[in-house]
Enzyme design. Structure first.
Site: not given
Ligand code: ADP
Length: 296
Positions: A96, A204
């Site tokens: 989502e 985390d």
């Molecule tokens: P990684 O697994 O590389 O650490 P993240 O899960 O932290 O990646 O996601 C990278 C960036 O994407 C986050 O810092 C956030 O800004 C954005 N993000 C993460 N999940 C979502 C989401 N479900 N919807 C919109 N943006 C997201």
């Protein structure tokens, strides 16, 4: 492991899930490990996608299992899992899309209370046999996180958290520090305590792993979820700067931290510092050895 359908193509997944095709792909920066994108579909829907060319789909199946465990507590916001899979050697996860909203005035109090709610939820559904661990192994960053169920927290934290990370970093320590590390592992039953009850953890929880959703409340992302001692999540929030005071006050009111938490905090964070040492190298060595020398 995952209850989610595994797809063999991104387009195929979006077609099946939404009946649409990708109209626009925008890169999102800020993650540590994966490539991240905002996909806009022909029907106007927005989907968040993470992908990784070096990981297999089990990497994202593990993240999906953690996100759905957190969602199932109903205590705190987290993105809904849409699907995961692998296309031509590229693993992907579809979630989502979280539209960022403006923080409500009581943002930090609500966040603290909601995290306490998640920590108080029953954990039986997330683990088979044993009280601590998770239904499957997952990852912390890109390091494998072993979640073999154990009956006691201290045994779990020693065998599945500190010990494997120390083993990976063994070549970096002096002989005298290696002795201290063994002493520390042997002394954990005196340094840590068993929790009053097991808790589902984010695993985390630092400031890069929550967003503000449309409703103005925290939405937690990118978990390394497992069942453990709730204070490890709180310790991690304090590792890189700390959350706002109101968060801790509200958390403590809803789920008071047990006596002596301040003395245990750095032991929990030793796990994350060791993981950073193993992922990013030498600059974390001094923080790790400082903690080891303090406790053993
Ligand atoms: P990684 O697994 O590389 O650490 P993240 O899960 O932290 O990646 O996601 C990278 C960036 O994407 C986050 O810092 C956030 O800004 C954005 N993000 C993460 N999940 C979502 C989401 N479900 N919807 C919109 N943006 C997201």
């Amino acid at each position: 492991m995952s209850e989610f359908k595994k797809f063999s193509s991104i387009d195929g997944a979006l077609k099946e899930l939404f009946g649409g095709v990708i109209e626009k792909t925008e890169r999102i920066f800020g993650g540590d490990i994966n490539d991240a994108f905002k996909l806009t579909l022909s029907g106007g829907e927005k989907v968040f996608m993470k992908s990784n060319r070096t990981a297999s789909s089990s990497f994202f199946a593990a993240e999906a299992a953690g996100l759905s465990a957190i969602a199932s507590t109903g205590a705190i916001g987290t993105p809904e899992v849409l699907g995961f899979g692998e296309e031509n050697g590229r693993a992907f996860l579809l979630l989502e899309f979280i539209n960022e909203g403006r923080e409500i005035p009581e943002y930090w109090e609500v966040f603290g209370r909601q995290l306490a709610g998640m920590h108080k939820a029953g954990t039986g559904a997330y683990i088979n046999g044993g009280k601590f661990g998770f239904m499957a192994d997952n990852y912390i960053g890109h390091t494998k996180q072993i979640n073999t169920p154990k009956d006691t927290w201290i045994e779990f934290f020693r065998d599945c958290r500190l010990e494997p990370q120390f083993r990976m970093a063994e070549h970096l320590f002096s002989a005298s520090d290696l002795k201290r590390i063994n002493r520390l592992l042997d002394a954990l039953d005196k340094l840590l305590i068993e929790p009053e009850h097991p808790s589902l953890l984010h695993g985390d929880l630092w400031s890069g792993n929550f967003m503000t959703g449309r409703g103005g409340k925290a939405v937690i992302i990118d978990p390394a979820a497992y069942v453990g001692h709730a204070e490890t999540d709180i310790a991690m929030t304090e590792l890189f700067g700390g959350f706002r005071r109101e968060f801790y006050a509200a958390y403590n009111e809803a789920a008071p931290l047990e006596h002596g938490y301040d003395d245990r905090r750095d032991l929990y964070n030793l796990y994350h510092l060791l993981n950073h040492l193993n992922m990013f190298g030498g600059s974390y060595l001094s923080s790790v050895t400082r903690i080891v020398r303090r406790y053993a």
